[in-house]
Design an enzyme around this catalytic site. Structure first.
Site, PDB file in Angstrom:
ATOM      1  N   CYS A   1       0.872  -1.179   0.000  1.00 41.76           N
ATOM      2  CA  CYS A   1       0.000   0.000   0.000  1.00 41.76           C
ATOM      3  C   CYS A   1       0.902   1.218   0.000  1.00 41.76           C
ATOM      4  CB  CYS A   1      -0.971  -0.015   1.184  1.00 41.76           C
ATOM      5  SG  CYS A   1      -0.179   0.174   2.788  1.00 41.76           S
ATOM      6  N   ARG A   2       0.403   2.348   0.408  1.00 40.75           N
ATOM      7  CA  ARG A   2       1.226   3.560   0.385  1.00 40.75           C
ATOM      8  C   ARG A   2       2.351   3.487   1.405  1.00 40.75           C
ATOM      9  NH1 ARG A   2       2.293   8.186   2.727  1.00 40.75           N
ATOM     10  NH2 ARG A   2       2.781   9.996   1.438  1.00 40.75           N
TER      11      ARG A   2
END
Length: 190
Positions: free
Chosen positions: A68-69
């Site tokens: 994810c980020r």
């Protein structure tokens, strides 16, 4: 301290270069994925993963690294898949941000604001507006106080209700990954 198994960007980059890359599932929104993603990764947004966990489990029988980020959503995805009985799950330490910082390759699309930046804009705008309105309308500042409380809770619980709401906007959704297409891609890569 987190008990989520992780993998550093340097180790993952080495595995990719050696042709021994694990299956990479990127759990960010389709908009975030289109902006930048690790080559060869599959986009299965967190809400889609949770909704179709049973279907996905049948096609994830090897090592899987969740991306994810920054790692928070990937940790939530790891928990959901682990509860479904999938072993060999790891989270990319620091997410795509750390991957890019390490100089690893990224496939780029049109530039978009990431979810964290959107949350800061919306929360900051609400606090600013209610602070200014509060000069004329007594009690309006309490809305800003509620936003502050929500952000504090988001940090402590490692979740973000505002981020979830913003992810539903058309800007972030883009074409929603069809679970059948995602599973077909996972199946064909095996």
């Amino acid at each position: 301290m987190s008990t989520t198994p992780s993998l550093s960007p340097a180790v993952l980059h080495r595995l990719v270069r050696e042709g021994r890359a694990p299956r990479l599932l990127d759990v960010r929104t389709p908009g975030e994925f289109r902006t930048a993603h690790i080559p060869g990764s599959y986009n299965v947004p967190l809400d889609t993963l949770r909704e179709h966990r049973a279907e996905l489990l049948a096609h994830l029988d090897e090592d899987v690294v969740l991306v994810c980020r920054s790692g928070a959503r990937a940790a939530q995805a790891e928990k959901a898949l682990a509860e479904g009985g999938l072993p060999n799950l790891r989270v990319l330490e620091g997410g795509i941000v750390a991957w890019e910082t390490a100089g690893a390759p990224v496939d780029r699309g049109p530039e978009r604001w990431d979810m964290e930046r959107q949350v800061r804009l919306v929360a900051g705008s609400i606090v600013l507006a209610t602070g200014l309105i509060g000069v004329f309308v007594p009690g309006a500042h309490l809305i800003g106080t509620a936003i502050g409380a929500g952000l504090t809770y988001a940090a402590l619980s490692n979740s973000c209700a505002m981020g979830v709401l913003l992810s539903k906007l058309p800007y972030n959704r883009g074409p929603r990954p069809d679970i059948r297409t995602a599973i077909a891609e996972l199946r064909s890569a095996s």
